[in-house]
Design a protein around this motif. Structure first.
Motif, mmCIF file in Angstrom:
data_model
loop_
_atom_site.group_PDB
_atom_site.id
_atom_site.type_symbol
_atom_site.label_atom_id
_atom_site.label_comp_id
_atom_site.label_asym_id
_atom_site.label_seq_id
_atom_site.Cartn_x
_atom_site.Cartn_y
_atom_site.Cartn_z
ATOM 1 N N THR A 169 -5.963 1.271 8.555
ATOM 2 C CA THR A 169 -5.016 0.445 9.307
ATOM 3 C C THR A 169 -3.608 0.703 8.761
ATOM 4 O O THR A 169 -3.427 0.932 7.569
ATOM 5 N N LEU A 170 -2.616 0.674 9.646
ATOM 6 C CA LEU A 170 -1.217 0.795 9.214
ATOM 7 C C LEU A 170 -0.770 -0.623 8.854
ATOM 8 O O LEU A 170 -0.399 -1.415 9.715
ATOM 9 N N GLU A 171 -0.839 -0.912 7.563
ATOM 10 C CA GLU A 171 -0.699 -2.307 7.102
ATOM 11 C C GLU A 171 0.739 -2.819 7.158
ATOM 12 O O GLU A 171 1.667 -2.135 6.720
ATOM 13 N N THR A 205 7.531 4.438 13.592
ATOM 14 C CA THR A 205 6.741 5.462 14.265
ATOM 15 C C THR A 205 7.103 6.846 13.720
ATOM 16 O O THR A 205 8.189 7.039 13.161
ATOM 17 N N CYS A 206 6.188 7.786 13.877
ATOM 18 C CA CYS A 206 6.384 9.113 13.293
ATOM 19 C C CYS A 206 7.667 9.758 13.802
ATOM 20 O O CYS A 206 7.833 9.975 15.001
ATOM 21 N N ILE A 207 8.524 10.119 12.884
ATOM 22 C CA ILE A 207 9.793 10.746 13.281
ATOM 23 C C ILE A 207 9.588 12.236 13.552
ATOM 24 O O ILE A 207 10.402 12.885 14.193
ATOM 25 N N PHE A 250 0.843 -1.202 0.000
ATOM 26 C CA PHE A 250 0.000 0.000 0.000
ATOM 27 C C PHE A 250 0.884 1.261 0.000
ATOM 28 O O PHE A 250 0.522 2.287 -0.568
ATOM 29 N N TYR A 251 2.054 1.164 0.645
ATOM 30 C CA TYR A 251 2.877 2.361 0.854
ATOM 31 C C TYR A 251 3.587 2.870 -0.410
ATOM 32 O O TYR A 251 3.591 4.082 -0.665
ATOM 33 N N PRO A 252 4.215 1.979 -1.205
ATOM 34 C CA PRO A 252 4.907 2.516 -2.385
ATOM 35 C C PRO A 252 3.983 3.256 -3.364
ATOM 36 O O PRO A 252 4.455 4.079 -4.156
ATOM 37 N N SER A 261 18.254 14.936 13.098
ATOM 38 C CA SER A 261 17.600 16.173 12.647
ATOM 39 C C SER A 261 16.237 16.364 13.315
ATOM 40 O O SER A 261 15.726 17.476 13.361
ATOM 41 N N TYR A 262 15.645 15.273 13.781
ATOM 42 C CA TYR A 262 14.294 15.356 14.355
ATOM 43 C C TYR A 262 14.304 15.221 15.886
ATOM 44 O O TYR A 262 13.252 15.148 16.492
ATOM 45 N N ALA A 263 15.518 15.140 16.485
ATOM 46 C CA ALA A 263 15.591 14.809 17.917
ATOM 47 C C ALA A 263 14.993 15.908 18.787
ATOM 48 O O ALA A 263 15.008 17.087 18.436
ATOM 49 N N MET A 318 11.229 7.830 3.689
ATOM 50 C CA MET A 318 11.121 7.035 4.908
ATOM 51 C C MET A 318 9.689 6.557 5.115
ATOM 52 O O MET A 318 9.440 5.454 5.544
ATOM 53 N N PHE A 319 8.740 7.414 4.795
ATOM 54 C CA PHE A 319 7.332 7.115 5.035
ATOM 55 C C PHE A 319 6.822 6.017 4.109
ATOM 56 O O PHE A 319 6.094 5.123 4.527
ATOM 57 N N ASN A 320 7.215 6.089 2.838
ATOM 58 C CA ASN A 320 6.519 5.238 1.869
ATOM 59 C C ASN A 320 7.331 4.045 1.371
ATOM 60 O O ASN A 320 6.866 3.309 0.513
ATOM 61 N N PHE A 360 0.469 8.415 16.192
ATOM 62 C CA PHE A 360 1.749 8.576 15.506
ATOM 63 C C PHE A 360 2.324 7.221 15.094
ATOM 64 O O PHE A 360 3.506 7.123 14.761
ATOM 65 N N GLY A 361 1.510 6.172 15.127
ATOM 66 C CA GLY A 361 2.014 4.838 14.820
ATOM 67 C C GLY A 361 2.847 4.324 15.987
ATOM 68 O O GLY A 361 2.747 4.832 17.111
ATOM 69 N N ALA A 362 3.694 3.334 15.718
ATOM 70 C CA ALA A 362 4.497 2.743 16.796
ATOM 71 C C ALA A 362 5.691 2.010 16.206
ATOM 72 O O ALA A 362 5.701 1.675 15.013
HETATM 73 C C1 HEM Z 1 0.012 15.491 14.391
HETATM 74 C C2 HEM Z 1 0.873 15.350 13.395
HETATM 75 C C3 HEM Z 1 1.332 14.036 12.837
HETATM 76 C C4 HEM Z 1 0.705 12.816 12.831
HETATM 77 C C5 HEM Z 1 -0.660 12.473 13.403
HETATM 78 C C6 HEM Z 1 1.593 11.895 12.163
HETATM 79 C C7 HEM Z 1 1.327 10.547 11.977
HETATM 80 C C8 HEM Z 1 2.248 9.638 11.497
HETATM 81 C C9 HEM Z 1 2.057 8.218 11.461
HETATM 82 C C10 HEM Z 1 0.799 7.495 11.937
HETATM 83 C C11 HEM Z 1 3.168 7.659 10.943
HETATM 84 C C12 HEM Z 1 3.433 6.167 10.761
HETATM 85 C C13 HEM Z 1 2.851 5.667 9.473
HETATM 86 C C14 HEM Z 1 2.901 4.167 9.361
HETATM 87 O O1 HEM Z 1 3.422 3.449 10.209
HETATM 88 O O2 HEM Z 1 2.366 3.714 8.382
HETATM 89 C C15 HEM Z 1 4.075 8.726 10.616
HETATM 90 C C16 HEM Z 1 5.313 8.570 10.037
HETATM 91 C C17 HEM Z 1 6.102 9.617 9.630
HETATM 92 N N1 HEM Z 1 5.900 10.951 9.884
HETATM 93 FE FE1 HEM Z 1 4.397 11.744 10.931
HETATM 94 N N2 HEM Z 1 2.712 12.567 11.766
HETATM 95 C C18 HEM Z 1 2.602 13.872 12.160
HETATM 96 C C19 HEM Z 1 3.529 14.887 11.974
HETATM 97 C C20 HEM Z 1 4.704 14.764 11.279
HETATM 98 C C21 HEM Z 1 5.644 15.833 11.030
HETATM 99 C C22 HEM Z 1 5.481 17.267 11.543
HETATM 100 C C23 HEM Z 1 6.643 15.310 10.254
HETATM 101 C C24 HEM Z 1 7.872 15.971 9.696
HETATM 102 C C25 HEM Z 1 8.424 17.060 10.156
HETATM 103 C C26 HEM Z 1 6.330 13.904 10.042
HETATM 104 C C27 HEM Z 1 7.103 13.028 9.310
HETATM 105 C C28 HEM Z 1 6.916 11.665 9.294
HETATM 106 C C29 HEM Z 1 7.817 10.751 8.621
HETATM 107 C C30 HEM Z 1 9.069 11.129 7.835
HETATM 108 C C31 HEM Z 1 7.311 9.462 8.848
HETATM 109 C C32 HEM Z 1 7.903 8.144 8.389
HETATM 110 C C33 HEM Z 1 8.756 7.622 9.507
HETATM 111 C C34 HEM Z 1 9.377 6.266 9.231
HETATM 112 O O3 HEM Z 1 8.765 5.413 8.578
HETATM 113 O O4 HEM Z 1 10.484 6.056 9.729
HETATM 114 N N3 HEM Z 1 5.155 13.608 10.686
HETATM 115 N N4 HEM Z 1 3.492 9.934 10.983
#
Ligand code: HEM
Length: 529
Positions: free
Chosen positions: A399-401, A472-474, A105-107, A140-142, A121-123, A466-468
């Motif tokens: 769902t986060l598949e 998990t969301c960086i 689903f992600y790509p 960069s995100y710490a 990183m996300f997709n 933010f996932g887990a």
């Molecule tokens: C309330 C705000 C946010 C929510 C609810 C959110 C939610 C999420 C979720 C659920 C994921 C995991 C997706 C998965 O496992 O399929 C994720 C990953 C990610 N998010 Fe966020 N996000 C938010 C804000 C942000 C912000 C501000 C940034 C960048 C500055 C960001 C960048 C990313 C990135 C790069 C990933 C991929 C991380 C990885 O796979 O290592 N997100 N986010």
């Protein structure tokens, strides 16, 4: 011609053969994947079309909750797809060492730049690539670097408050009605532009979508969540990329784009490329400016350390990932906070009381009313409101598949064979009455303050917005920085009321659960609260 030669009898046989093939495929889907004992709607196991149409109705989050209420902690959504509502499953599915890769689903979410996929990183579904990339840029995100980001957030906030004041404050009739949902989205986009490039996209100044970036992103999300590719999985026509490869990522189109014949670049990628080039030009002219704490600079530093891995294209992908993942999600959460506060006046009053008390005790330093991170990060009621908003309206609505590893796994009392797609939805998990109490369906921030330490630990561990785990969301810290700062900044300056108190917002689940029709009126306070 061919049809004439075939004649009616042959066509009938062809039709019957096709029907028999489809029936066979349907029955195999239902009974051949080792999931036929999993509870769920009878029809869901025959074809992915069922869940495709569920998602297309645009309220999948509510339908998933209802399905789990009816069938229990595990529900079959498709021939090889299950949804899990058991909070204990989070650790199994998402833990960094578990070996559950993201599904195909992600790509589909990979945007294009000059005909090339931006694998972010996300997709990405490639775990090794992901781990290396995440290691290269996680600094960069710490949390420790958050303070360096504050000036970027403040600069957009100052402009945002100014625009709200000049455009809407104290205006009678229609002129005074602010489409607050849209404005919060403008704000979130501009902040992420500023954090990433030291440049706002200009939404807040213009009060409008610039270069159709929002429109493009929303139609892309509609495309993604329509889930073309998954709907074809059961046909084994080529896993996910098949329809995506025919549509957006058609190889002919990619070739034409790479050769410069057509432009397939998403507006957001064009914006990113423009600013990366600008930065390169500045650097070559020796114009090092004060913007150097931004993400682009941090990604360029990562490139300097490992230029073979962090290519120019990857720097572009990292900036686009920020814009894609960090704008709408944060905007959606900001809308949730303000909407729930306005719909629950006693909650609003409790928060205003906390802010006012802090202010009287000299807890805010800036004269313009903008609170600093250090001043707001430990405000208990504000924290409870933000947590509860993240719980009641998670931005991500499907769902986060993940793919079950080859040996299979036992989950929620059932065995899932390797290759099954399993995942949790934040919307479903957050309704757990075991974790959040009997009133889990209600917005009640106090639950976060009343909970025992052990309960709160469980509540935090189940909060899945933010996932887990490994993916998990960086950007979580960045979005919390924005939320903790913006909410008091607005409430200290303005009194807000719903323009149509009886009406509810409308939601639209296209992977992210966007809200529409959230209108407010604003009055400026005589004195900053
Ligand atoms: C309330 C705000 C946010 C929510 C609810 C959110 C939610 C999420 C979720 C659920 C994921 C995991 C997706 C998965 O496992 O399929 C994720 C990953 C990610 N998010 Fe966020 N996000 C938010 C804000 C942000 C912000 C501000 C940034 C960048 C500055 C960001 C960048 C990313 C990135 C790069 C990933 C991929 C991380 C990885 O796979 O290592 N997100 N986010």
């Amino acid at each position: 011609m061919i049809l004439e030669h075939l004649g009616f009898g042959s066509l009938k046989i062809l039709g019957l053969a096709l029907l028999a093939g489809l029936l066979f495929r349907g029955v195999f889907n239902k009974y051949g994947h080792g999931l036929h004992n999993i509870p769920g709607p009878w029809i869901a196991g025959f074809s992915d079309l069922w869940r495709l149409f569920l998602v297309r109705r645009r309220h999948a989050q509510e339908e998933h909750i209802a399905l789990h209420q009816k069938y229990g902690p595990i529900v079959r959504l498709g021939p090889r797809v299950v949804s899990i509502a058991d909070p204990d499953a989070i650790k199994t599915i998402y833990s960094p060492s578990a070996g559950w890769s993201k599904s195909q689903f992600y790509p589909v979410q990979q945007a294009l730049a000059k005909g090339k996929r931006l694998e972010t990183m996300f997709n990405t579904a490639n775990d090794r690539y992901h781990a290396k990339l995440r290691r290269s840029v996680s600094n960069s995100y710490a949390m420790s670097t958050l303070v360096a980001f504050e000036p970027f957030v403040d600069s957009t906030s100052i402009e945002f408050l100014k625009q709200l004041k000049t455009r809407f404050v104290d205006k009678p009739g229609e002129d005074g009605i602010c489409d607050f949902g849209a404005w919060l989205q403008f704000y979130a986009f501009d902040v992420i532009g500023e954090l990433t490039f030291s440049k706002r996209l200009g939404f807040v100044e213009k009060g409008a979508d610039v270069d159709n970036i929002i429109r493009d992103l929303e139609s892309f999300l509609d495309y993604v969540s329509w889930d073309y590719a998954n709907s074809m999985n059961h046909l084994k026509v080529g896993q996910i990329p098949f329809l995506d490869n025919l549509l957006i990522k058609n190889p002919l189109k990619l070739w034409a784009a790479q050769s410069g014949l057509i432009n397939t670049s998403a507006p957001v990628a064009q914006f990113a490329r423009k600013h990366i080039t600008e930065r390169q030009n500045d650097e070559s002219l020796g114009e090092e400016k004060s913007r150097r704490g931004d993400f682009l600079n941090r990604f360029k530093e990562a490139r300097a350390k490992d230029p073979d891995f962090i290519t120019e294209q990857l720097v572009l992908a990292l900036t686009v990932a920020n814009m894609f993942a960090g704008s709408d999600t944060t905007g959606i959460t900001m809308r949730a906070v303000f909407y729930f506060l306005l719909k629950n006046p006693s909650t609003m009053n409790s928060l205003l009381a906390e802010i006012s008390e802090k202010s009287k005790a000299g807890g805010f330093s800036r004269e313009d009313g903008l609170p600093q991170w250090e001043e707001v990060r430990d405000m208990p009621y504000l924290g409870a409101v933000i947590n509860e908003s993240l719980r009641c309206h998670p931005a991500v609505g499907l769902t986060l598949e993940r793919m079950v590893p080859a040996n299979g796994v036992k989950l929620a009392g059932y065995f899932l064979p390797g290759g099954t797609i399993a995942g949790c939805s934040a919307w479903v998990l957050h309704q757990s009455t075991d974790v959040y109490g009997k009133d889990a369906a209600d917005f009640r921030p106090e639950r976060w303050l009343e909970a025992t330490t052990e309960q709160r630990r469980k509540m935090n561990n189940t909060l899945f917005s933010f996932g887990a785990g490994a993916r998990t969301c960086i950007g979580k810290n960045i979005s919390l920085l924005e939320l903790y700062k913006l909410v008091p900044a607005i409430l200290r300056r303005f009194e807000l009321e719903l323009a149509h108190p009886e009406a509810s917002w409308k939601t639209h689940n296209a992977w992210f659960v966007r809200q529409r029709e959230f209108y407010v009126r604003l009055k400026e306070r005589k004195q900053i609260l």
